[in-house]
Design a protein around this motif. Structure first.
Motif, short mmCIF file in Angstrom:
data_model
loop_
_atom_site.label_atom_id
_atom_site.label_comp_id
_atom_site.label_asym_id
_atom_site.label_seq_id
_atom_site.Cartn_x
_atom_site.Cartn_y
_atom_site.Cartn_z
N HIS A 64 -79.64 48.34 7.17
CA HIS A 64 -78.59 49.34 6.94
C HIS A 64 -77.39 48.73 6.25
O HIS A 64 -76.78 47.77 6.75
CB HIS A 64 -78.17 49.96 8.27
N LYS A 65 -77.03 49.27 5.11
CA LYS A 65 -75.95 48.70 4.31
C LYS A 65 -74.58 49.33 4.60
O LYS A 65 -73.55 48.76 4.25
CB LYS A 65 -76.26 48.86 2.82
N GLY A 66 -74.57 50.49 5.16
CA GLY A 66 -73.31 51.21 5.29
C GLY A 66 -72.62 51.02 6.63
O GLY A 66 -72.84 50.05 7.35
N ARG A 67 -71.79 51.98 6.93
CA ARG A 67 -70.99 51.98 8.16
C ARG A 67 -71.91 52.23 9.35
O ARG A 67 -72.74 53.14 9.33
CB ARG A 67 -69.94 53.08 8.04
N ILE A 68 -71.77 51.45 10.38
CA ILE A 68 -72.58 51.61 11.58
C ILE A 68 -71.89 52.57 12.52
O ILE A 68 -70.67 52.49 12.75
CB ILE A 68 -72.83 50.25 12.26
N ASP A 69 -72.64 53.50 13.06
CA ASP A 69 -72.12 54.53 13.95
C ASP A 69 -71.26 53.89 15.05
O ASP A 69 -71.73 53.02 15.79
CB ASP A 69 -73.30 55.27 14.59
N PRO B 130 -61.74 40.72 0.59
CA PRO B 130 -62.03 41.50 -0.62
C PRO B 130 -63.08 42.60 -0.40
O PRO B 130 -63.09 43.60 -1.12
CB PRO B 130 -62.57 40.44 -1.60
N SER B 131 -63.95 42.43 0.59
CA SER B 131 -65.01 43.41 0.84
C SER B 131 -64.51 44.53 1.75
O SER B 131 -64.03 44.28 2.85
CB SER B 131 -66.21 42.73 1.50
N GLU B 132 -64.67 45.77 1.28
CA GLU B 132 -64.27 46.90 2.11
C GLU B 132 -65.16 47.01 3.37
O GLU B 132 -64.71 47.48 4.41
CB GLU B 132 -64.32 48.21 1.32
N THR B 133 -66.42 46.58 3.25
CA THR B 133 -67.30 46.59 4.42
C THR B 133 -66.74 45.69 5.51
O THR B 133 -66.71 46.06 6.70
CB THR B 133 -68.71 46.09 4.02
N VAL B 134 -66.28 44.52 5.11
CA VAL B 134 -65.71 43.57 6.07
C VAL B 134 -64.36 44.09 6.59
O VAL B 134 -64.10 44.05 7.81
CB VAL B 134 -65.54 42.19 5.41
N ARG B 135 -63.51 44.58 5.71
CA ARG B 135 -62.20 45.06 6.15
C ARG B 135 -62.33 46.17 7.20
O ARG B 135 -61.64 46.17 8.21
CB ARG B 135 -61.38 45.57 4.96
N GLY B 136 -63.22 47.10 6.93
CA GLY B 136 -63.38 48.22 7.84
C GLY B 136 -63.80 47.77 9.23
O GLY B 136 -63.26 48.23 10.24
N MET B 137 -64.77 46.86 9.30
CA MET B 137 -65.24 46.43 10.62
C MET B 137 -64.23 45.51 11.29
O MET B 137 -64.16 45.44 12.52
CB MET B 137 -66.59 45.75 10.49
N ALA B 138 -63.43 44.81 10.49
CA ALA B 138 -62.36 43.98 11.07
C ALA B 138 -61.35 44.85 11.80
O ALA B 138 -60.81 44.48 12.85
CB ALA B 138 -61.70 43.14 9.99
N VAL B 139 -61.06 46.02 11.23
CA VAL B 139 -60.14 46.96 11.89
C VAL B 139 -60.70 47.35 13.25
O VAL B 139 -59.98 47.34 14.27
CB VAL B 139 -59.93 48.20 11.00
#
Length: 379
Positions: A227-232, A333-342
């Motif tokens: 799964h590449k996207g946002r995890i539930d 730089p990665s939005e995937t990383v930033r989002g999960m860091a939040v």
């Protein structure tokens, strides 16, 4: 007829001897028409959207459901199994939330490379001896290896949908060799699960809607690898510190008590992948990620998705020692990383500190990251 039988027996015996010499623990043969139930089962799986974002499963459904569609000339299919059983219960690491839990199969070198190399050597020798065409496949091709392995007698598909062997439990890597040669067919294995549901009850996310059916959208292995996207957000706390795959349903299988640990020569786990600290993993940039996971299947998912997984583990760890690096990753730089860091910070920081941090955050324009800030209640 007797001559044909002798040839089939001779070629089959040769293949099995070669398999043993190359380190495979089991080798059996089936015919390409042995899984007539597969098309409907696959169709039902896809219709229920249990494949999640694995669109390639739908795109290759015809070839996947019938080996003769994949290769019309195939007359025999040889299944190979290699034991990768661990020397201890892999679930012990779940008691160490500051460490990352990597699935047993990924603690070694990439099994795709290992098995495919060995199969190619066997195929070359067999083709020369038999004068027949051959093709080899390991996992990435549209081949339903587990149903074929069941029909070949390597084991049976358990209630967790994985292959179970009376000799090796739930710990077999599979590979296949398709050939135009007529070979001696082995007897199919029968289901020995009985009333046991240990694997189903062990699943942290309840990914099995019924026995023998899996919903990948709830499976931790799928979520952390495919799964590449946002995890539930509902599933994140259930993932715990599992950062690449999940062994819970496999490790729970009672048939594992008959399985010996894998040969250290073939599949010795890297010591640094048995219980790596989250503090170290979270600090990997792209170059250091590639270097650290060189030769490992973990490398295939890329640094950003992997750090996403580690941030979920960090959020579940309760370790305030990880707050600093999670805060730094909010500027990745990665939005995937930033989002999960939040999300990780929202779990680890005291509420007041988190709100102060949110007020001082840099400008954010990515919709996915903004959704995480809203989820955290500060937008």
């Amino acid at each position: 007829m007797a001559k044909d039988e002798r040839r089939r027996g001779s070629l089959t015996a040769f293949l099995k001897e070669e398999a043993g010499a190359k380190g495979f623990d089991v080798c059996r043969v089936t015919h390409p028409a042995s899984i007539p139930q597969a098309p409907q089962r696959l169709s039902d799986f896809l219709a229920d959207n249990h494949h999640g974002t694995m669109d390639w499963m739908a795109e290759t459904a015809d070839r996947r459901a019938d080996p003769r569609v994949l290769w019309s000339d195939v007359r025999s299919i040889v299944l190979f199994g290699m034991n990768y059983g661990p020397d201890s219960d892999p679930r012990v690491i779940l008691e160490r939330p500051d460490r990352g839990a990597i699935s047993v199969y990924a603690q070694n070198r990439d099994y795709h490379d290992l098995i495919k190399g060995k199969l190619k050597e066997i195929a070359t020798r067999f083709a020369a001896r038999a004068g027949e065409d051959v093709k080899v496949f390991v996992d990435t091709a549209p081949v339903m290896e587990k149903p074929l392995a069941e029909q070949a007698g390597l084991g049976w598909q358990g209630k967790h949908t994985n292959l179970v062997s009376r000799e090796f439990g739930s710990w077999l890597f599979l590979g296949s060799l398709f050939t135009t040669a007529d070979l001696a067919i082995d007897v199919a294995e029968t289901d020995h699960c009985g009333s046991c549901r240990a694997c189903l009850d062990a699943c942290p996310t309840n990914a099995f809607p019924t026995p023998y059916r899996i919903d990948a959208r709830r499976c931790i292995s799928y979520l952390t690898i495919e799964h590449k996207g946002r995890i539930d957000p509902v599933l994140r706390p259930l993932i715990g510190n599992r950062i690449y795959g999940c062994d819970d349903c496999l490790a729970a299988c009672p048939w594992n008590k008959f399985a010996a640990a894998a040969s250290e020569i073939k599949l010795k786990a890297r010591e640094d992948l048995k219980a790596p600290p989250l503090s170290f993993l979270l600090g990997l940039d792209d170059a250091s990620f590639r270097a650290f996971f060189s030769g490992s299947p973990v490398k295939r998912i890329g640094r950003n998705r992997f750090v996403r997984n580690c941030l979920i583990a960090a959020g579940n760890s309760g370790s305030t020692a990880l707050i600093g690096i999670c805060a730094d990753l909010c500027r990745d730089p990665s939005e995937t990383v930033r989002g999960m860091a939040v999300w990780a910070l929202s779990c680890l920081m005291p509420r007041g500190e988190f709100e102060e941090f949110a007020a001082e955050r840099q400008e954010e324009n990515d919709a996915g990251v903004l959704a995480e800030w809203r989820l955290a209640g500060v937008l």
